[in-house]
Design a protein around this motif. Sequence first.
Motif, PDB file in Angstrom:
ATOM      1  N   GLU A   3     -61.790   8.704 -42.865  1.00 24.73           N
ATOM      2  CA  GLU A   3     -60.562   9.294 -43.418  1.00 24.73           C
ATOM      3  C   GLU A   3     -59.587   8.197 -43.838  1.00 24.73           C
ATOM      4  OE1 GLU A   3     -56.885  12.203 -42.055  1.00 24.73           O
ATOM      5  OE2 GLU A   3     -58.240  11.419 -40.556  1.00 24.73           O
ATOM      6  N   ILE A   4     -59.068   8.344 -45.053  1.00 27.43           N
ATOM      7  CA  ILE A   4     -58.050   7.383 -45.527  1.00 27.43           C
ATOM      8  C   ILE A   4     -56.695   7.840 -44.987  1.00 27.43           C
ATOM      9  CG2 ILE A   4     -56.935   6.381 -47.551  1.00 27.43           C
ATOM     10  CD1 ILE A   4     -59.622   6.855 -49.059  1.00 27.43           C
ATOM     11  N   VAL A   5     -56.072   6.992 -44.161  1.00 30.80           N
ATOM     12  CA  VAL A   5     -54.830   7.391 -43.484  1.00 30.80           C
ATOM     13  C   VAL A   5     -53.606   6.638 -43.985  1.00 30.80           C
ATOM     14  CG1 VAL A   5     -56.002   8.124 -41.373  1.00 30.80           C
ATOM     15  CG2 VAL A   5     -55.260   5.734 -41.603  1.00 30.80           C
ATOM     16  N   LEU A   6     -53.827   5.599 -44.765  1.00 33.27           N
ATOM     17  CA  LEU A   6     -52.690   4.790 -45.208  1.00 33.27           C
ATOM     18  C   LEU A   6     -53.016   4.142 -46.547  1.00 33.27           C
ATOM     19  CD1 LEU A   6     -49.900   3.522 -44.323  1.00 33.27           C
ATOM     20  CD2 LEU A   6     -51.213   1.625 -43.371  1.00 33.27           C
ATOM     21  N   GLN A  83     -45.059  -0.115 -40.143  1.00 34.90           N
ATOM     22  CA  GLN A  83     -45.827   1.091 -40.439  1.00 34.90           C
ATOM     23  C   GLN A  83     -47.319   0.865 -40.182  1.00 34.90           C
ATOM     24  OE1 GLN A  83     -45.349   2.616 -44.391  1.00 34.90           O
ATOM     25  NE2 GLN A  83     -45.761   4.711 -43.705  1.00 34.90           N
ATOM     26  N   TRP A  84     -47.786  -0.304 -40.551  1.00 37.67           N
ATOM     27  CA  TRP A  84     -49.182  -0.662 -40.280  1.00 37.67           C
ATOM     28  C   TRP A  84     -49.464  -0.540 -38.772  1.00 37.67           C
ATOM     29  CZ3 TRP A  84     -53.909  -1.568 -42.113  1.00 37.67           C
ATOM     30  CH2 TRP A  84     -54.798  -2.265 -41.286  1.00 37.67           C
ATOM     31  N   GLU A  85     -48.555  -1.070 -37.971  1.00 38.26           N
ATOM     32  CA  GLU A  85     -48.718  -1.029 -36.508  1.00 38.26           C
ATOM     33  C   GLU A  85     -48.699   0.397 -35.983  1.00 38.26           C
ATOM     34  OE1 GLU A  85     -46.868  -5.239 -35.147  1.00 38.26           O
ATOM     35  OE2 GLU A  85     -45.939  -3.484 -34.206  1.00 38.26           O
ATOM     36  N   GLU A  86     -47.837   1.200 -36.568  1.00 40.40           N
ATOM     37  CA  GLU A  86     -47.666   2.575 -36.100  1.00 40.40           C
ATOM     38  C   GLU A  86     -48.889   3.433 -36.444  1.00 40.40           C
ATOM     39  OE1 GLU A  86     -43.790   4.098 -37.365  1.00 40.40           O
ATOM     40  OE2 GLU A  86     -44.832   6.031 -37.594  1.00 40.40           O
ATOM     41  N   VAL A  87     -49.386   3.295 -37.674  1.00 39.98           N
ATOM     42  CA  VAL A  87     -50.518   4.131 -38.122  1.00 39.98           C
ATOM     43  C   VAL A  87     -51.842   3.657 -37.497  1.00 39.98           C
ATOM     44  CG1 VAL A  87     -51.797   4.954 -40.162  1.00 39.98           C
ATOM     45  CG2 VAL A  87     -49.314   4.732 -40.262  1.00 39.98           C
ATOM     46  N   LYS A  88     -51.922   2.358 -37.214  1.00 36.78           N
ATOM     47  CA  LYS A  88     -53.120   1.784 -36.575  1.00 36.78           C
ATOM     48  C   LYS A  88     -54.444   2.135 -37.257  1.00 36.78           C
ATOM     49  CE  LYS A  88     -51.573   1.413 -31.735  1.00 36.78           C
ATOM     50  NZ  LYS A  88     -50.152   1.457 -32.044  1.00 36.78           N
ATOM     51  N   PRO A  89     -54.599   1.824 -38.505  1.00 36.80           N
ATOM     52  CA  PRO A  89     -55.908   2.049 -39.147  1.00 36.80           C
ATOM     53  C   PRO A  89     -56.980   1.191 -38.447  1.00 36.80           C
ATOM     54  CG  PRO A  89     -54.204   1.546 -40.768  1.00 36.80           C
ATOM     55  CD  PRO A  89     -53.645   1.204 -39.429  1.00 36.80           C
ATOM     56  N   ASP A  90     -58.207   1.692 -38.429  1.00 33.08           N
ATOM     57  CA  ASP A  90     -59.302   0.941 -37.795  1.00 33.08           C
ATOM     58  C   ASP A  90     -59.862  -0.122 -38.732  1.00 33.08           C
ATOM     59  OD1 ASP A  90     -59.456   2.648 -35.421  1.00 33.08           O
ATOM     60  OD2 ASP A  90     -60.186   4.181 -36.827  1.00 33.08           O
ATOM     61  N   TRP A 241     -68.786   7.836 -46.428  1.00 32.02           N
ATOM     62  CA  TRP A 241     -69.177   6.971 -45.301  1.00 32.02           C
ATOM     63  C   TRP A 241     -69.215   7.792 -44.019  1.00 32.02           C
ATOM     64  CZ3 TRP A 241     -65.577   2.933 -42.621  1.00 32.02           C
ATOM     65  CH2 TRP A 241     -66.337   2.078 -41.815  1.00 32.02           C
ATOM     66  N   ASP A 242     -70.361   7.807 -43.382  1.00 32.73           N
ATOM     67  CA  ASP A 242     -70.546   8.581 -42.161  1.00 32.73           C
ATOM     68  C   ASP A 242     -69.939   7.798 -40.993  1.00 32.73           C
ATOM     69  OD1 ASP A 242     -71.309  10.373 -40.294  1.00 32.73           O
ATOM     70  OD2 ASP A 242     -73.438   9.816 -40.292  1.00 32.73           O
ATOM     71  N   SER A 243     -68.634   7.994 -40.801  1.00 29.40           N
ATOM     72  CA  SER A 243     -67.909   7.208 -39.796  1.00 29.40           C
ATOM     73  C   SER A 243     -66.667   7.996 -39.396  1.00 29.40           C
ATOM     74  CB  SER A 243     -67.501   5.869 -40.411  1.00 29.40           C
ATOM     75  OG  SER A 243     -66.499   5.266 -39.637  1.00 29.40           O
ATOM     76  N   ASP A 244     -66.230   7.804 -38.147  1.00 22.85           N
ATOM     77  CA  ASP A 244     -64.996   8.476 -37.698  1.00 22.85           C
ATOM     78  C   ASP A 244     -63.780   7.572 -37.862  1.00 22.85           C
ATOM     79  OD1 ASP A 244     -66.516  10.618 -36.909  1.00 22.85           O
ATOM     80  OD2 ASP A 244     -66.840   9.813 -34.880  1.00 22.85           O
ATOM     81  N   LEU A 245     -63.971   6.449 -38.502  1.00 22.90           N
ATOM     82  CA  LEU A 245     -62.890   5.460 -38.530  1.00 22.90           C
ATOM     83  C   LEU A 245     -61.776   5.827 -39.523  1.00 22.90           C
ATOM     84  CD1 LEU A 245     -65.053   2.216 -38.289  1.00 22.90           C
ATOM     85  CD2 LEU A 245     -63.793   3.386 -36.463  1.00 22.90           C
ATOM     86  N   LYS A 246     -60.582   5.349 -39.176  1.00 20.32           N
ATOM     87  CA  LYS A 246     -59.407   5.555 -40.047  1.00 20.32           C
ATOM     88  C   LYS A 246     -59.280   4.353 -40.979  1.00 20.32           C
ATOM     89  CE  LYS A 246     -56.516   5.963 -36.596  1.00 20.32           C
ATOM     90  NZ  LYS A 246     -55.199   6.072 -35.910  1.00 20.32           N
ATOM     91  N   VAL A 247     -59.146   4.655 -42.263  1.00 19.07           N
ATOM     92  CA  VAL A 247     -59.193   3.605 -43.291  1.00 19.07           C
ATOM     93  C   VAL A 247     -57.812   3.417 -43.944  1.00 19.07           C
ATOM     94  CG1 VAL A 247     -60.347   2.868 -45.441  1.00 19.07           C
ATOM     95  CG2 VAL A 247     -61.574   4.337 -43.806  1.00 19.07           C
ATOM     96  N   ALA A 248     -57.433   2.174 -44.135  1.00 21.41           N
ATOM     97  CA  ALA A 248     -56.237   1.848 -44.948  1.00 21.41           C
ATOM     98  C   ALA A 248     -56.703   1.245 -46.271  1.00 21.41           C
ATOM     99  CB  ALA A 248     -55.363   0.843 -44.221  1.00 21.41           C
ATOM    100  N   VAL A 249     -55.956   1.531 -47.331  1.00 20.06           N
ATOM    101  CA  VAL A 249     -56.283   0.990 -48.657  1.00 20.06           C
ATOM    102  C   VAL A 249     -55.071   0.200 -49.167  1.00 20.06           C
ATOM    103  CG1 VAL A 249     -56.754   1.599 -51.065  1.00 20.06           C
ATOM    104  CG2 VAL A 249     -57.882   2.860 -49.206  1.00 20.06           C
ATOM    105  N   ALA A 300     -56.333   0.006 -59.344  1.00 15.14           N
ATOM    106  CA  ALA A 300     -57.597   0.298 -58.647  1.00 15.14           C
ATOM    107  C   ALA A 300     -57.317   1.011 -57.324  1.00 15.14           C
ATOM    108  CB  ALA A 300     -58.373  -0.993 -58.407  1.00 15.14           C
ATOM    109  N   ALA A 301     -56.295   0.547 -56.601  1.00 14.24           N
ATOM    110  CA  ALA A 301     -55.937   1.214 -55.339  1.00 14.24           C
ATOM    111  C   ALA A 301     -55.471   2.643 -55.610  1.00 14.24           C
ATOM    112  CB  ALA A 301     -54.855   0.421 -54.612  1.00 14.24           C
ATOM    113  N   ALA A 302     -54.761   2.834 -56.732  1.00 15.70           N
ATOM    114  CA  ALA A 302     -54.321   4.192 -57.100  1.00 15.70           C
ATOM    115  C   ALA A 302     -55.525   5.093 -57.339  1.00 15.70           C
ATOM    116  CB  ALA A 302     -53.437   4.139 -58.346  1.00 15.70           C
ATOM    117  N   GLY A 303     -56.588   4.525 -57.908  1.00 10.96           N
ATOM    118  CA  GLY A 303     -57.816   5.305 -58.115  1.00 10.96           C
ATOM    119  C   GLY A 303     -58.349   5.870 -56.804  1.00 10.96           C
ATOM    120  N   ILE A 304     -58.153   5.123 -55.729  1.00  9.83           N
ATOM    121  CA  ILE A 304     -58.589   5.594 -54.405  1.00  9.83           C
ATOM    122  C   ILE A 304     -57.542   6.553 -53.815  1.00  9.83           C
ATOM    123  CG2 ILE A 304     -59.344   4.906 -52.099  1.00  9.83           C
ATOM    124  CD1 ILE A 304     -59.760   2.039 -53.200  1.00  9.83           C
ATOM    125  N   ILE A 305     -56.294   6.131 -53.835  1.00  4.72           N
ATOM    126  CA  ILE A 305     -55.239   6.829 -53.077  1.00  4.72           C
ATOM    127  C   ILE A 305     -54.828   8.156 -53.729  1.00  4.72           C
ATOM    128  CG2 ILE A 305     -52.877   6.617 -52.185  1.00  4.72           C
ATOM    129  CD1 ILE A 305     -53.433   3.502 -52.119  1.00  4.72           C
TER     130      ILE A 305
END
Length: 337
Positions: A3-6, A83-90, A241-249, A300-305
Amino acid sequence: MAEIVLGMWTTHGPTLSTTPEQWLMRVKADKTRPSHPFRLGNYSFDELKELRKSENLGEQASLEERTRRHGRCQAAIKIMADQWEEVKPDVAVIMGNDQKEIFNADLIPAFTVFTGETLYNEPASPEQIPLMAPGIHEAEAGHNPPEYTEYPGLPELSKLIVETATQEGFDVTQMSKLPVHQNHWSSGVGHAFGYIYRKVMRDNVVPHVPIIQNTFFPPNQPTAKRCFEFGQMVGRAIKAWDSDLKVAVFGSGGMSHFVIDEDLDALFMKALAERNAGVLTSLDERYFQTGTSELKNWIAAAGIIFDTALEGDVIDYVPCYRSEAGTGTANGFVSWS
Ligand SMILES: [Fe+2]
């Protein structure tokens, strides 16, 4: 499913890591450079001064004003890092570019995905310092660690991105180890990535995928449209991606520089706020010259976000002028969570 969280877009240039007094170190080079791209033309320093005389840019470049704007940038950086610290992406995916730090003129791929287990960065050696452009060594602490440091890559997701790219018709370069060059001014990963490690992640670097776009060097820069589509493809790979991890872009680079164009930046910020891919991908390619070309990392990041439910806003936009000709760097900070 991952999941993209940030999502964060940030500039990364030397003005963010030097004092307002040091901002002037590049003025001499501004004056001697024969031609500065600005809007759709090319101008000498004196021509820019004449062209922009009604904008009072000398006042905007005064020490008092530079000090004020420097403070605003530092406040925005703190908000992003908090904010990076607070959201804690993996994990993270960073869209960045290279300025002949990783590659030299021998080899400049259009799109590169780093697929290795680790990458590194290090301070400049005494031999490298004299080879640097003015004002770059002074800004080093903003992107280079004080000693040789290794950072974790994310081969599982990197390889999935390379596979997805290939299946979808993007012929990407895969890189599992950073190249080493002799007598070169830089070593390790470039500042587009190092800045994120140091200033946003505060050196707590999570496993991540560095993606390097050639925004700067003709003639194989991907177009804005291609960068956006590339980002969309990366987004699909992350979601698959078969993963439970939290993703930042991250989109690292920009905004307008080395001649600031506040109108272009405003148009860009508006398009981001409105998720308006049409505007981002139909800008005249001539806008994307030198440092301003790094906005393609934002695209490119906008393409993801854009394809997530994340929402957010501009933290700040600060045009950091250093001369009456409008040279400097416009700094922008945007975060969606
Ligand atoms: Fe840069």
